[in-house]
Design an enzyme around this catalytic site. Structure first.
Site, mmCIF file in Angstrom:
data_model
loop_
_atom_site.group_PDB
_atom_site.id
_atom_site.type_symbol
_atom_site.label_atom_id
_atom_site.label_comp_id
_atom_site.label_asym_id
_atom_site.label_seq_id
_atom_site.Cartn_x
_atom_site.Cartn_y
_atom_site.Cartn_z
ATOM 1 N N GLU A 48 20.902 17.790 21.822
ATOM 2 C CA GLU A 48 20.093 17.102 20.825
ATOM 3 C C GLU A 48 18.684 16.810 21.323
ATOM 4 O O GLU A 48 17.719 16.916 20.562
ATOM 5 C CB GLU A 48 20.778 15.819 20.377
ATOM 6 C CG GLU A 48 22.091 16.035 19.622
ATOM 7 C CD GLU A 48 21.922 16.855 18.343
ATOM 8 O OE1 GLU A 48 20.784 16.960 17.846
ATOM 9 O OE2 GLU A 48 22.924 17.400 17.854
ATOM 10 N N TYR A 131 18.224 9.471 14.555
ATOM 11 C CA TYR A 131 18.850 10.777 14.320
ATOM 12 C C TYR A 131 19.785 11.152 15.474
ATOM 13 O O TYR A 131 20.961 11.478 15.266
ATOM 14 C CB TYR A 131 17.811 11.907 14.122
ATOM 15 C CG TYR A 131 18.495 13.223 14.347
ATOM 16 C CD1 TYR A 131 19.360 13.743 13.379
ATOM 17 C CD2 TYR A 131 18.416 13.885 15.572
ATOM 18 C CE1 TYR A 131 20.088 14.895 13.605
ATOM 19 C CE2 TYR A 131 19.143 15.029 15.799
ATOM 20 C CZ TYR A 131 19.969 15.538 14.821
ATOM 21 O OH TYR A 131 20.706 16.647 15.056
ATOM 22 N N ASP A 149 17.864 14.597 9.744
ATOM 23 C CA ASP A 149 16.893 15.444 10.425
ATOM 24 C C ASP A 149 16.078 16.186 9.373
ATOM 25 O O ASP A 149 16.199 15.923 8.177
ATOM 26 C CB ASP A 149 17.608 16.432 11.359
ATOM 27 C CG ASP A 149 18.281 17.532 10.571
ATOM 28 O OD1 ASP A 149 18.766 17.244 9.458
ATOM 29 O OD2 ASP A 149 18.318 18.685 11.028
ATOM 30 N N CYS A 203 19.346 26.334 2.020
ATOM 31 C CA CYS A 203 18.326 25.463 1.414
ATOM 32 C C CYS A 203 17.144 25.361 2.371
ATOM 33 O O CYS A 203 16.759 24.290 2.820
ATOM 34 C CB CYS A 203 18.920 24.086 1.125
ATOM 35 S SG CYS A 203 17.918 23.052 0.027
ATOM 36 N N CYS A 210 18.229 29.694 -3.836
ATOM 37 C CA CYS A 210 18.784 28.876 -4.917
ATOM 38 C C CYS A 210 19.822 29.639 -5.756
ATOM 39 O O CYS A 210 20.773 29.045 -6.274
ATOM 40 C CB CYS A 210 17.658 28.358 -5.810
ATOM 41 S SG CYS A 210 16.485 27.259 -4.965
ATOM 42 N N CYS A 213 23.172 29.235 -4.295
ATOM 43 C CA CYS A 213 23.535 27.871 -3.911
ATOM 44 C C CYS A 213 24.717 27.352 -4.721
ATOM 45 O O CYS A 213 24.671 27.316 -5.952
ATOM 46 C CB CYS A 213 22.347 26.937 -4.087
ATOM 47 S SG CYS A 213 22.735 25.239 -3.626
#
Length: 250
Positions: A48, A131, A149, A203, A210, A213
DNA sequence: AAAGCGGGGTT
DNA sequence: AACCCAGCTTT
């Protein structure tokens, strides 16, 4: 007598529909990343810190080298800072080497090798904000903590019709509230990973797919491509919560 | 609230 | 050239 083979699922709940769309998509398309093969808090936090504003493709080989050279938090604690920075500095944001060393010192010397077990405690570590704390809490500790994030901001922002690039405190507060509300109980680890892959692969920031999606029926972006109208508009509201004092938002 | 940190990739 | 990337700290 012949049985019906399928059951009907009427997708009229935008929140539950969103969860099912994201998780279903993740089952099919989720990425297999090095730091997903472990639940070791040390390995998770190393990944991370490296992933701050840095792409998965860039981090992956550096992470592998780092974990081979410093397999445990004790190994990192005993290592020389220069040797750590030699691996992490090429990623940019060169403070990361010192952060990781300071985290190792805090865990080994101040906490007896025991990792913090809450978001609040994790956030006391250097380089660990909300986060990263949420990521470690959900991925390593199995806590139902939200994450927010750049991927999750974009996905939630579009789906709920929020200007997610607006850095105003209130906007970010709403996004965090939604990130928390959307997590299915007991599934934060898998769902948070799914949200990020969803944002990174489908996305996307530039040319979101889209038309592919699974959540587009309810998406309030209306199709980022060509200003299509939202197929199923909905609204949300923020409810006051008991444990927060009512004067928090101005 | 805004600036600063940064190399590497994409459009 | 502009934008983006599993953000955080300092001013």
């Amino acid at each position: 007598m012949k049985r019906v083979k399928y059951r009907a699922a009427v997708d009229d709940d935008p929140l539950e529909g969103f969860r099912e769309a994201v998780l279903g998509w993740y089952d099919q398309h989720g990425r297999n990343l090095p730091w997903r093969r472990t639940r070791d808090p040390y390995a998770i936090i190393v990944s991370e810190i490296m992933l701050h504003q840095t792409t998965v493709a860039t981090v992956a080989p550096v992470y592998e080298e780092f974990m081979q050279r410093f397999p445990t938090v004790q190994a990192l604690h005993e290592a020389a800072l220069e040797e750590v920075k030699a691996i992490t500095d090429p990623l940019g944001y060169k403070v990361r080497g010192r952060w990781l060393k300071d985290i190792a010192r805090a865990v080994v010397e101040e906490r007896g090798g025991i990792w913090p077990d809450s978001v609040e405690e994790l956030m006391t570590l250097p380089g660990v904000g909300r986060y990263t704390a949420g990521a470690v809490a959900s991925f390593a500790l199995g806590i139902d903590a939200p994450i927010l994030d750049t991927n999750v901001k974009r996905v939630l922002g579009r789906y709920f019709g929020i200007d997610y690039k607006n850095s105003r405190a209130e906007t970010q507060h709403v996004l965090w509230a939604l990130a928390e509300a959307v997590v299915p109980e007991g599934q934060a680890s898998r769902f948070n990973q799914a949200l990020m892959d969803f944002g990174a692969m489908l996305c996307t920031a530039r040319k979101p797919l889209c038309l592919l999606c699974p959540a587009r029926v309810h998406c309030q972006s209306g199709g980022v491509e060509a200003g299509q109208a939202a197929e199923a508009p909905f609204t949300y509201r923020l409810l006051p919560r008991d444990e927060e004092s009512s004067d928090s938002a101005s």
